[in-house]
Design an enzyme around this catalytic site. Structure first.
Site, PDB file in Angstrom:
ATOM      1  N   GLN A  43       0.843  -1.203   0.000  1.00  0.00           N
ATOM      2  CA  GLN A  43       0.000   0.000   0.000  1.00  0.00           C
ATOM      3  C   GLN A  43       0.873   1.246   0.000  1.00  0.00           C
ATOM      4  OE1 GLN A  43      -0.779   1.801   3.504  1.00  0.00           O
ATOM      5  NE2 GLN A  43      -0.940   3.472   2.019  1.00  0.00           N
ATOM      6  N   TYR A  45       1.421   5.124   0.392  1.00  0.00           N
ATOM      7  CA  TYR A  45       1.028   6.487   0.790  1.00  0.00           C
ATOM      8  C   TYR A  45       1.597   7.396  -0.273  1.00  0.00           C
ATOM      9  CZ  TYR A  45      -1.001   6.352   5.468  1.00  0.00           C
ATOM     10  OH  TYR A  45      -1.847   6.198   6.523  1.00  0.00           O
ATOM     11  N   ARG A  80      -7.827  12.997  15.816  1.00  0.00           N
ATOM     12  CA  ARG A  80      -8.250  11.829  16.602  1.00  0.00           C
ATOM     13  C   ARG A  80      -8.208  12.159  18.093  1.00  0.00           C
ATOM     14  NH1 ARG A  80      -4.526   7.848  12.937  1.00  0.00           N
ATOM     15  NH2 ARG A  80      -5.861   7.891  11.104  1.00  0.00           N
ATOM     16  N   LYS A 167      -7.780   2.127  -2.627  1.00  0.00           N
ATOM     17  CA  LYS A 167      -8.383   1.878  -1.311  1.00  0.00           C
ATOM     18  C   LYS A 167      -8.930   3.183  -0.752  1.00  0.00           C
ATOM     19  CE  LYS A 167      -7.091   0.057   3.276  1.00  0.00           C
ATOM     20  NZ  LYS A 167      -6.757   1.120   4.226  1.00  0.00           N
ATOM     21  N   HIS A 191     -11.220   3.607   6.144  1.00  0.00           N
ATOM     22  CA  HIS A 191     -10.035   3.582   7.006  1.00  0.00           C
ATOM     23  C   HIS A 191     -10.417   3.145   8.429  1.00  0.00           C
ATOM     24  CE1 HIS A 191      -5.805   4.980   6.367  1.00  0.00           C
ATOM     25  NE2 HIS A 191      -5.750   4.771   7.663  1.00  0.00           N
ATOM     26  N   ARG A 194     -11.253   5.782  11.163  1.00  0.00           N
ATOM     27  CA  ARG A 194     -10.215   6.517  11.901  1.00  0.00           C
ATOM     28  C   ARG A 194      -9.972   7.905  11.331  1.00  0.00           C
ATOM     29  NH1 ARG A 194      -4.882   4.395  12.036  1.00  0.00           N
ATOM     30  NH2 ARG A 194      -4.696   4.688  14.264  1.00  0.00           N
TER      31      ARG A 194
HETATM   32  C1  LIG Z   1      -3.510   1.225  13.941  1.00  0.00           C
HETATM   33  C2  LIG Z   1      -3.953   1.311  12.510  1.00  0.00           C
HETATM   34  C3  LIG Z   1      -3.051   1.742  11.543  1.00  0.00           C
HETATM   35  C4  LIG Z   1      -3.444   1.833  10.203  1.00  0.00           C
HETATM   36  N1  LIG Z   1      -2.533   2.217   9.250  1.00  0.00           N
HETATM   37  C5  LIG Z   1      -2.883   2.201   7.950  1.00  0.00           C
HETATM   38  C6  LIG Z   1      -1.927   2.497   6.943  1.00  0.00           C
HETATM   39  O1  LIG Z   1      -0.767   2.779   7.218  1.00  0.00           O
HETATM   40  N2  LIG Z   1      -2.343   2.436   5.662  1.00  0.00           N
HETATM   41  C7  LIG Z   1      -3.636   2.093   5.308  1.00  0.00           C
HETATM   42  O2  LIG Z   1      -3.952   2.024   4.124  1.00  0.00           O
HETATM   43  N3  LIG Z   1      -4.552   1.841   6.253  1.00  0.00           N
HETATM   44  C8  LIG Z   1      -4.207   1.863   7.550  1.00  0.00           C
HETATM   45  N4  LIG Z   1      -5.148   1.579   8.503  1.00  0.00           N
HETATM   46  C9  LIG Z   1      -6.543   1.284   8.086  1.00  0.00           C
HETATM   47  C10 LIG Z   1      -6.650  -0.186   7.740  1.00  0.00           C
HETATM   48  O3  LIG Z   1      -5.894  -0.506   6.603  1.00  0.00           O
HETATM   49  C11 LIG Z   1      -8.086  -0.582   7.458  1.00  0.00           C
HETATM   50  O4  LIG Z   1      -8.610   0.199   6.404  1.00  0.00           O
HETATM   51  C12 LIG Z   1      -8.991  -0.458   8.677  1.00  0.00           C
HETATM   52  O5  LIG Z   1      -8.292  -0.780   9.861  1.00  0.00           O
HETATM   53  C13 LIG Z   1     -10.179  -1.382   8.506  1.00  0.00           C
HETATM   54  O6  LIG Z   1     -11.102  -1.210   9.538  1.00  0.00           O
HETATM   55  P1  LIG Z   1     -11.160  -2.134  10.847  1.00  0.00           P
HETATM   56  O7  LIG Z   1      -9.983  -1.762  11.691  1.00  0.00           O
HETATM   57  O8  LIG Z   1     -12.461  -1.742  11.442  1.00  0.00           O
HETATM   58  O9  LIG Z   1     -11.107  -3.579  10.385  1.00  0.00           O
HETATM   59  C14 LIG Z   1      -4.779   1.493   9.841  1.00  0.00           C
HETATM   60  C15 LIG Z   1      -5.677   1.052  10.826  1.00  0.00           C
HETATM   61  C16 LIG Z   1      -5.291   0.967  12.150  1.00  0.00           C
HETATM   62  C17 LIG Z   1      -6.281   0.495  13.176  1.00  0.00           C
END
Ligand SMILES: Cc1cc2nc3c(=O)[nH]c(=O)nc-3n(C[C@H](O)[C@H](O)[C@H](O)COP(=O)(O)O)c2cc1C
Length: 293
Positions: A43, A45, A80, A167, A191, A194
């Site tokens: 993935q 950024y 956040r 994504k 995401h 978040r």
């Molecule tokens: C601690 C944390 C770090 C994350 N870091 C990234 C990231 O670096 N890149 C990304 O595409 N998504 C990131 N995400 C989002 C996840 O890829 C994903 O979309 C999301 O966690 C899915 O939802 P869920 O946690 O409810 O399963 C992160 C999520 C969390 C909880």
């Protein structure tokens, strides 16, 4: 100590499911490629500089990644409140409560001391040597710009010869743009909620997007999936794959090296139970009440 990225990549490989390594993951592109025999996805950024973008893409190609995922839902870093309150920041803030929690988990504390500070291993070659952790956040802000548009995606499509996935799509409009740009898939994602408290739950637009665009582009989903029944709803609503984020982190936080395998095994068992209870042999047999709109 093995980091969470490595633990989860190993578990995913063992269960023959994809692991998506983030640009800001704690393992490098090359390490995860080795663990997964080239079966992982990377993935990206979006870097501000084309040179860094191209270098990351070239490294993923050289490591024989099959799928590149472009992240579209972090145009700016989110506000956040919970993380601010808990002191989750770069550099981390040591509060009295954190200290108490560390003292309450001596095994974790010792392992963490031995392992040292986690690092953005993929980005290590680009981070100026000796940069203090307090300046890392500034470096990240200066280096990455999440705001994507068609002009930024086109050169990535031209350079990346493998499958390309967007994504963070939650609308028909963006799905159409992804198709027009020649992308291979989308992950309907917010995401994990978040980024924006006011965002839409991903299961809601999924069924409409799938009805309209299935066959033109691969449709996958994440965000809020926690159980086998959640996976069943996601697949019944038209996704061809369900990704999870936090559930795997919880598994690793609780069980360390066993956490990835444990979480995947629970989800598989729960999902199989849904299929058995509903007498479904194939995903297409899942009943309509599981379709969420
Ligand atoms: C601690 C944390 C770090 C994350 N870091 C990234 C990231 O670096 N890149 C990304 O595409 N998504 C990131 N995400 C989002 C996840 O890829 C994903 O979309 C999301 O966690 C899915 O939802 P869920 O946690 O409810 O399963 C992160 C999520 C969390 C909880």
């Amino acid at each position: 100590m093995t980091c969470a990225s490595e633990i989860l990549a190993k578990a995913a490989y063992a269960h023959n499911i994809p692991y998506i390594l983030s640009t800001v993951g704690t393992a490098s592109i090359e390490t995860i490629a080795e663990i997964t025999q080239g079966n992982a996805w990377f993935q990206l950024y979006h870097p501000k500089e084309d040179k860094l973008r191209d270098d990351l893409i070239n490294r993923a190609a050289a490591a024989e990644y099959q799928v590149l995922v472009i992240l579209s839902d972090v145009p700016t870093f989110a506000y956040r409140a919970k993380e601010i309150r808990n002191g989750l920041a770069i550099p981390p803030k040591m509060t009295f409560l954190n200290m108490l929690q560390i003292l309450g988990s001596p095994n974790w504390a010792i392992q963490t001391l031995i392992a040292g500070q986690p690092e953005f291993k993929t980005l290590k070659p680009y981070i100026p040597k000796g940069l203090s952790i307090s300046h890392l956040g500034v470096f990240m802000n200066q280096t990455f710009s999440g705001r994507l548009n068609e002009e930024k995606i086109k050169p990535i499509r031209d350079r990346w010869k493998g499958k390309l996935v967007l994504k963070g799509v939650v609308s028909e409009e963006d799905t159409e743009k992804a198709i027009a740009l020649g992308l291979d898939g989308i992950i309907v994602s917010n995401h994990g909620g978040r980024q924006l408290d006011a965002g839409e739950s991903t299961i809601k637009p999924l069924a409409t997007i799938a009805e309209k665009y299935k066959g033109q582009i691969k449709i996958m989903m994440d965000s809020g999936i926690r159980t086998g029944p959640d996976i069943a709803c996601t697949l019944a609503s038209g996704a061809e794959f369900a990704f999870l984020g936090r559930s795997f982190m919880y598994g690793v936080a609780a069980l360390g090296k066993e956490g990835g395998n444990h979480t995947i095994s629970i989800l598989k068992r729960q999902f199989q139970q849904v299929m058995e209870q509903l007498c479904c042999e194939r995903i297409a047999d899942l009943p309509n009440h599981l379709i969420k709109k």
